[in-house]
Design an enzyme around this catalytic site. Structure first.
Site, short mmCIF file in Angstrom:
data_model
loop_
_atom_site.label_atom_id
_atom_site.label_comp_id
_atom_site.label_asym_id
_atom_site.label_seq_id
_atom_site.Cartn_x
_atom_site.Cartn_y
_atom_site.Cartn_z
N GLY A 116 0.82 -1.21 0.00
CA GLY A 116 0.00 0.00 0.00
C GLY A 116 0.84 1.25 0.00
N ALA A 117 2.00 1.19 -0.69
CA ALA A 117 2.87 2.37 -0.88
C ALA A 117 3.39 2.96 0.42
CB ALA A 117 2.13 3.44 -1.69
N HIS A 155 -0.51 -5.19 -11.41
CA HIS A 155 0.04 -5.09 -10.05
C HIS A 155 -1.01 -5.59 -9.05
CE1 HIS A 155 2.94 -3.64 -7.20
NE2 HIS A 155 2.09 -2.84 -6.61
N ASP A 199 3.37 -5.37 -13.90
CA ASP A 199 3.39 -4.64 -12.63
C ASP A 199 3.39 -3.12 -12.82
OD1 ASP A 199 3.22 -5.86 -10.14
OD2 ASP A 199 5.19 -6.78 -10.33
N SER A 249 4.31 -5.80 -2.98
CA SER A 249 4.52 -4.37 -3.24
C SER A 249 5.32 -3.72 -2.11
CB SER A 249 3.18 -3.68 -3.48
OG SER A 249 3.35 -2.43 -4.08
N ALA A 250 4.77 -2.69 -1.42
CA ALA A 250 5.52 -2.11 -0.30
C ALA A 250 5.77 -3.16 0.78
CB ALA A 250 4.75 -0.92 0.29
#
Length: 552
Positions: free
Chosen positions: A125-126, A448, A335, A212-213
């Site tokens: 979630g960045a 992604h 992605d 991701s993050a």
């Protein structure tokens, strides 16, 4: 009739232990907890413990501290609030500062388990949003661990950690050091290591995995000296510590932006500490007004920093710490498409052309540290296969490939090589199942985050929205992932797999192509090697014209 009665009695005796197999009240270091049982099929269930605290309510910009404990039995049947964060649309906040909780999913057969492999999931979630029970998916969270635990016979743990301003703000020095979200993750894994035996888990066989993050976080946990002895294996899905979005190199500029806009640093710090947490969280949101004025990458401002402590040096120089972990890492084939679609919107519009100028503009934004020479150099590398009159599909797909390579694929390949050279057992993959998101062009493959639904078994738990091929793929991924968690080898561990997955090495760089038709042709070599080579050799040798510190 007597035979019928005998059969009933025998069946009851046989089924009896299956219903009786239950952990019940479990003693943890903080106190007793009791979850609830979910039936998964004949003789199978999963015991779920929600909202167990792994640390105390965190003080602002301080490392997590041990939880003081509780009396009586904690009824662990409700997810706890997420850490305070902005909503997806960035218009308001939700969550709480009291948020350091985890959830445990324990598979049960006819007897209470012991010594099971454990998989601890870190959400993506960045570094800005997310939770261990995020994204309700037709009733259940996307990260609900029941199917993965049941089908893979592993204990699954999902955790909350601080995000956004409260998790990752840093002044670049000891005053607000940063990386609080990473410390939270580490505290959660340490809690699991100390307590999971009471739930039937093996504390010496823990795998940390994330997307991701969360995948970059897994990578940072491997590289940190604070993880020694805490876990044994790691899986990064679409992100590593070397990804260009995973590290903030000019944290003070971001702190100034959030911190009351004063040039005096002491005043700024005082103001930050006195500020309302909701206001602080909103101050760290993405500046959506800047969309289109440069790559999305530039908007991702709150992320881990080199603090001289949890991350003591450049991530690329810390792989000696990763040698003790088995490592499985890969990316989705598209992605970067989501980000490319924001940076160059024409790629998703059927009637709009994507021009050479737009491709070069994107490259200029991504390579600004190297200046105009890099634009021409990278454009040459990516247009080499176009021919004299490339179709729009070829040009548009190239834009998605550029962002996929730069943000995800190339950094992951470098991380695999560095880990392998340090002696770690490593495995590489490319997930390329066609997207299920409607409205995208025909050429779009795996977007992604599309891998997650299969790893967490959604095609089984919500069969109505999936087809048999999706269940095939989900079964394959659960088998490979949980085999790896058990043994360090995705092909060995009790779950049948369609083909053996060869270990990564730097000679031919084998990788597995993951989709619903995995067969002997799915093992391939040298993933996008000419582009990996371009970014790691040609591009990296170009002189830097703008320092990253000045650039933020």
């Amino acid at each position: 009739r007597q035979t019928d009665m005998l059969l009933v009695v025998l069946l009851a005796l046989w089924l009896g232990p299956a219903h009786a197999a239950k952990l019940g009240v479990v003693q943890t270091e903080g106190g007793k907890v009791e979850g609830e049982t979910h039936r998964m099929g004949l003789l199978r269930s999963v015991e779920v413990f929600k909202g167990i605290p792994f640390a105390d309510v965190p003080k602002r910009w301080e490392k997590p501290k041990p939880h003081p404990g509780w009396s009586g039995v904690l009824k662990a049947t409700q997810y706890r609030e997420r850490c305070l964060q902005v909503t997806l649309l960035q218009t308001k906040t939700h969550g709480s500062e009291d948020c350091l909780y985890l959830n445990i999913y324990v598979p049960q057969g006819r007897s209470v388990p012991s010594n099971l492999a454990v998989m601890v999931y870190l959400f993506g979630g960045a570094f800005l949003l997310g939770a261990g029970d995020d994204v309700a998916f037709l009733g259940d969270s996307l990260y609900d661990g029941k199917e993965l635990a049941d089908r893979g016979e592993v204990i699954v743990v999902t955790v909350n950690y601080r995000v956004g301003t409260l998790g990752f703000l840093s002044t670049g020095d000891g005053r607000v050091a940063g990386n609080y979200g990473l410390w939270d993750q580490n505290a959660a894994v340490a809690w699991v290591h100390r307590n999971i035996a009471a739930f039937g888990g093996n504390p010496d066989n823990i795998t940390v995995f994330g997307q991701s993050a969360g995948a970059a976080s897994v990578s940072f946990q491997m590289l940190s000296p604070y993880s020694k002895g805490l876990f044994r294996r790691a899986i990064s899905q679409c992100g590593v510590a070397l990804s260009p979005w995973a590290l903030q190199r000019n944290p003070l500029a971001i702190a100034r932006k959030v911190g009351c806009r004063t040039t005096n640093e002491e005043e700024m710090l005082t103001c930050l500490r006195m500020s309302d947490p909701v206001g602080l969280t909103m101050a760290g949101k993405l500046n959506l007004l800047q969309l289109g004025r440069g790559p999305v990458l530039d908007l991702l401002e709150l992320s881990p920093v080199i603090d001289g402590d949890f991350i003591p040096d450049e991530p690329s120089k810390l792989f000696h710490n990763a040698a003790e972990f088995d490592y499985l890492a890969g990316v989705n084939s598209m992605d970067g498409h989501l980000f490319a679609g924001i940076d160059v919107p024409s790629i998703n519009r059927r009637r709009a052309n994507t021009t050479v100028e737009q491709v070069k503009e994107l490259l200029a934004g991504l390579t600004k540290q190297k200046g105009g020479v890099a634009v021409e150099s990278a454009y040459g590398a990516y247009s080499a296969h176009w021919g004299s009159a490339p179709s729009q599909e070829v040009v548009k797909k190239t834009v998605a490939d550029i962002e996929t390579d730069f943000l995800f694929l190339v950094p992951t390949q470098i991380a695999l090589q560095l880990a392998y050279r340090r002696g770690a057992h490593t495995y590489s993959y490319l997930f390329n199942m066609k997207t299920r998101i409607p409205g995208f062009p025909r050429w779009v493959e795996a977007e992604h985050a599309e891998d997650l639904q299969y790893v967490f078994g959604k095609p089984f738990s919500t069969p109505v929205v999936y087809l048999p091929r999706h269940r095939d793929l989900s079964g394959y991924m659960i088998a490979y992932w949980t085999n790896f968690a058990k043994t360090g080898d995705p092909s060995q561990g009790g779950s049948r797999v369609p083909v053996p997955w060869p270990a990564f090495s730097t000679t031919h760089r084998p990788y597995l192509l993951i989709n619903h038709k995995i067969n002997k042709n799915s093992v391939s070599f040298d993933l996008r090697q000419q582009y990996v080579q371009y970014w790691t050799e040609t591009y990296s040798r170009l002189p830097t014209v703008v320092s990253e510190e000045l650039d933020a």
